[in-house]
Design a protein around this motif. Structure first.
Motif, PDB file in Angstrom:
ATOM      1  N   ALA A  29      81.861  26.071-104.862  1.00 25.60           N
ATOM      2  CA  ALA A  29      81.422  24.867-105.581  1.00 25.60           C
ATOM      3  C   ALA A  29      80.992  23.781-104.606  1.00 25.60           C
ATOM      4  O   ALA A  29      79.977  23.100-104.822  1.00 25.60           O
ATOM      5  N   PHE A  30      81.738  23.624-103.522  1.00 24.73           N
ATOM      6  CA  PHE A  30      81.356  22.632-102.519  1.00 24.73           C
ATOM      7  C   PHE A  30      80.031  23.013-101.857  1.00 24.73           C
ATOM      8  O   PHE A  30      79.196  22.142-101.565  1.00 24.73           O
ATOM      9  N   ALA A  31      79.839  24.302-101.612  1.00 20.13           N
ATOM     10  CA  ALA A  31      78.567  24.759-101.034  1.00 20.13           C
ATOM     11  C   ALA A  31      77.398  24.427-101.962  1.00 20.13           C
ATOM     12  O   ALA A  31      76.305  24.056-101.501  1.00 20.13           O
ATOM     13  N   ALA A  32      77.618  24.522-103.272  1.00 24.84           N
ATOM     14  CA  ALA A  32      76.567  24.167-104.231  1.00 24.84           C
ATOM     15  C   ALA A  32      76.261  22.681-104.170  1.00 24.84           C
ATOM     16  O   ALA A  32      75.084  22.264-104.197  1.00 24.84           O
ATOM     17  N   VAL A  33      77.301  21.860-104.076  1.00 25.58           N
ATOM     18  CA  VAL A  33      77.096  20.406-103.961  1.00 25.58           C
ATOM     19  C   VAL A  33      76.321  20.085-102.693  1.00 25.58           C
ATOM     20  O   VAL A  33      75.382  19.277-102.693  1.00 25.58           O
ATOM     21  N   LEU A  34      76.704  20.717-101.590  1.00 30.08           N
ATOM     22  CA  LEU A  34      76.025  20.489-100.309  1.00 30.08           C
ATOM     23  C   LEU A  34      74.558  20.904-100.378  1.00 30.08           C
ATOM     24  O   LEU A  34      73.670  20.197 -99.879  1.00 30.08           O
ATOM     25  N   SER A  35      74.287  22.043-101.021  1.00 28.43           N
ATOM     26  CA  SER A  35      72.901  22.513-101.156  1.00 28.43           C
ATOM     27  C   SER A  35      72.068  21.540-101.981  1.00 28.43           C
ATOM     28  O   SER A  35      70.903  21.250-101.640  1.00 28.43           O
ATOM     29  N   LEU A  36      72.628  21.019-103.059  1.00 22.82           N
ATOM     30  CA  LEU A  36      71.891  20.071-103.905  1.00 22.82           C
ATOM     31  C   LEU A  36      71.639  18.762-103.177  1.00 22.82           C
ATOM     32  O   LEU A  36      70.567  18.157-103.325  1.00 22.82           O
ATOM     33  N   ALA A  37      72.600  18.317-102.378  1.00 28.69           N
ATOM     34  CA  ALA A  37      72.409  17.083-101.607  1.00 28.69           C
ATOM     35  C   ALA A  37      71.301  17.259-100.573  1.00 28.69           C
ATOM     36  O   ALA A  37      70.459  16.374-100.385  1.00 28.69           O
ATOM     37  N   LEU A  38      71.289  18.412 -99.911  1.00 26.88           N
ATOM     38  CA  LEU A  38      70.247  18.690 -98.920  1.00 26.88           C
ATOM     39  C   LEU A  38      68.881  18.818 -99.579  1.00 26.88           C
ATOM     40  O   LEU A  38      67.882  18.295 -99.077  1.00 26.88           O
ATOM     41  N   LEU A  39      68.825  19.490-100.714  1.00 20.69           N
ATOM     42  CA  LEU A  39      67.556  19.661-101.429  1.00 20.69           C
ATOM     43  C   LEU A  39      67.026  18.321-101.936  1.00 20.69           C
ATOM     44  O   LEU A  39      65.812  18.054-101.878  1.00 20.69           O
ATOM     45  N   ALA A  40      67.921  17.462-102.419  1.00 19.84           N
ATOM     46  CA  ALA A  40      67.495  16.129-102.880  1.00 19.84           C
ATOM     47  C   ALA A  40      66.917  15.319-101.730  1.00 19.84           C
ATOM     48  O   ALA A  40      65.911  14.608-101.892  1.00 19.84           O
ATOM     49  N   PHE A  41      67.520  15.420-100.564  1.00 21.14           N
ATOM     50  CA  PHE A  41      67.006  14.706 -99.387  1.00 21.14           C
ATOM     51  C   PHE A  41      65.617  15.212 -99.007  1.00 21.14           C
ATOM     52  O   PHE A  41      64.700  14.419 -98.756  1.00 21.14           O
ATOM     53  N   LEU A  42      65.442  16.530 -98.966  1.00 20.39           N
ATOM     54  CA  LEU A  42      64.155  17.099 -98.567  1.00 20.39           C
ATOM     55  C   LEU A  42      63.056  16.765 -99.576  1.00 20.39           C
ATOM     56  O   LEU A  42      61.922  16.444 -99.191  1.00 20.39           O
ATOM     57  N   LEU A  43      63.380  16.817-100.869  1.00 20.43           N
ATOM     58  CA  LEU A  43      62.369  16.515-101.883  1.00 20.43           C
ATOM     59  C   LEU A  43      62.025  15.028-101.913  1.00 20.43           C
ATOM     60  O   LEU A  43      60.909  14.657-102.291  1.00 20.43           O
ATOM     61  N   THR A  44      62.966  14.179-101.519  1.00 17.73           N
ATOM     62  CA  THR A  44      62.656  12.748-101.426  1.00 17.73           C
ATOM     63  C   THR A  44      61.596  12.498-100.360  1.00 17.73           C
ATOM     64  O   THR A  44      60.761  11.605-100.496  1.00 17.73           O
ATOM     65  N   LEU A  45      61.610  13.295 -99.293  1.00 19.82           N
ATOM     66  CA  LEU A  45      60.589  13.177 -98.256  1.00 19.82           C
ATOM     67  C   LEU A  45      59.206  13.565 -98.776  1.00 19.82           C
ATOM     68  O   LEU A  45      58.190  13.187 -98.193  1.00 19.82           O
ATOM     69  N   LEU A  46      59.173  14.324 -99.886  1.00 20.44           N
ATOM     70  CA  LEU A  46      57.900  14.760-100.473  1.00 20.44           C
ATOM     71  C   LEU A  46      57.592  14.026-101.775  1.00 20.44           C
ATOM     72  O   LEU A  46      56.759  14.484-102.560  1.00 20.44           O
ATOM     73  N   CYS A  47      58.245  12.886-101.989  1.00 17.35           N
ATOM     74  CA  CYS A  47      58.092  12.178-103.264  1.00 17.35           C
ATOM     75  C   CYS A  47      56.682  11.648-103.488  1.00 17.35           C
ATOM     76  O   CYS A  47      56.326  11.297-104.607  1.00 17.35           O
ATOM     77  N   PHE A  48      55.857  11.585-102.433  1.00 15.43           N
ATOM     78  CA  PHE A  48      54.493  11.068-102.572  1.00 15.43           C
ATOM     79  C   PHE A  48      53.551  12.094-103.210  1.00 15.43           C
ATOM     80  O   PHE A  48      52.430  11.758-103.595  1.00 15.43           O
ATOM     81  N   ALA A  49      53.988  13.357-103.302  1.00 18.33           N
ATOM     82  CA  ALA A  49      53.107  14.390-103.856  1.00 18.33           C
ATOM     83  C   ALA A  49      52.672  14.046-105.277  1.00 18.33           C
ATOM     84  O   ALA A  49      51.514  14.231-105.650  1.00 18.33           O
ATOM     85  N   ASN A  50      53.597  13.552-106.072  1.00 10.63           N
ATOM     86  CA  ASN A  50      53.308  13.067-107.423  1.00 10.63           C
ATOM     87  C   ASN A  50      54.456  12.129-107.784  1.00 10.63           C
ATOM     88  O   ASN A  50      55.569  12.594-108.019  1.00 10.63           O
TER      89      ASN A  50
END
Length: 292
Positions: free
Chosen positions: A140-161
């Motif tokens: 469960a903690f690994a899932a939380v960590l993965s979602l936090a990392l994915l949210a960070f990476l997608l924020t870097l691409l927020c200009f796409a749309n």
């Protein structure tokens, strides 16, 4: 072999001079003015496309209070996971380990062979229940960590749309908050299971890190929800949006670049340039008049 651009006759392999042997046109400079104007139009459209993309990117990151708030919060879920989410201690014959469920602790457990130990103990008939509870907590903690990392990476691409990416980030942050809540429940379940482990070989307790992580994900979700609903202000230079639309039509074949005027879109800036050119030309002609 190539052909003469004016008369259309084929050039032979030994026709290496810059003049056509049939019509005498200068092959190097034939159509130079037309090509120069065509290139100027294409450069105008390409530059406008780049300006629009840069303005959208600027707006996505610092275009107003909501964008700045998202930029400030983008690392918060990951930073909150540096704090301890739960603690565990195992005491076995010849083995005594203490683990902290956090990003540094997770990395240490992966490198120290703790995962193999927990997985093998979870399959045991004696210690299976308590170690299986710890195993579920780690997943469960690994899932939380993965979602936090994915949210960070997608924020870097927020200009796409801007709006669509904000909706994706809001959904992702909601999943992260829900995962935090599930992990908190599993941490208390692990604490209860550890208390019933034989010979007190396993001890554990929840910690405060997941509560902060839940708040961080919730804040990210709220900010991105507001951006998805309201959007972000984007200021384009005069004529750039129209140029981008014309460039799309040219690319689709709906318009020909040769049929467009130069400049393609007239603005205050292009009018100022034309006026400056007119003044310089007048000054040049005035200087040439006495000499003639």
């Amino acid at each position: 072999m190539s052909s003469c651009p004016k008369c259309g006759k084929k050039l032979r392999i030994f026709d290496w001079k810059q003049y056509c042997p049939f019509c005498g046109v200068n092959l190097r400079f034939y159509g130079f003015n037309e090509q120069f104007v065509r290139d100027a139009k294409m450069a105008e459209l390409s530059l406008a496309n780049m300006h629009v993309k840069l303005q959208v990117m600027k707006s996505a990151f610092v275009g107003g209070r909501l964008a700045k708030a998202r930029l400030a919060l983008m690392l918060l879920p990951l930073v909150s996971l540096l704090l301890p989410a739960a603690k565990a201690q195992v005491t076995l014959p010849f083995v005594s380990e203490k683990w902290t469920l956090s990003i540094p602790g997770f990395y240490g457990m992966a490198g120290g062979g703790a995962f193999r130990l927990i997985s093998s103990a979870a399959d045991s008939s004696v210690t299976g229940e308590s170690f299986a509870s710890l195993k579920n907590l780690i997943f469960a903690f690994a899932a939380v960590l993965s979602l936090a990392l994915l949210a960070f990476l997608l924020t870097l691409l927020c200009f796409a749309n801007i709006k669509r990416m904000a909706s994706v980030l809001c959904s992702l942050a909601c999943l992260g908050a829900a995962s935090c809540a599930v992990t908190v429940v599993l941490s208390f379940a692990f604490q209860k299971a550890a208390q019933t482990s034989p010979n007190a070989m396993l001890n554990g307790s929840p910690s405060f890190g997941l509560f902060i992580a839940f708040s961080a994900f919730a804040a990210v979700a709220v900010v991105n929800y507001l951006i998805a609903q309201k959007g972000l202000p984007v200021q384009f230079d005069e004529g750039d949006v129209e140029r981008v639309e014309i460039a799309r039509k040219v690319k689709r074949g709906e318009m020909s670049i040769d049929d467009l005027p130069q400049p393609v879109v007239e603005t205050a800036e292009t009018r100022a340039i034309d006026e400056e050119i007119r003044k310089v030309r007048q000054q040049f002609e005035q200087k040439e008049e006495p000499a003639s």
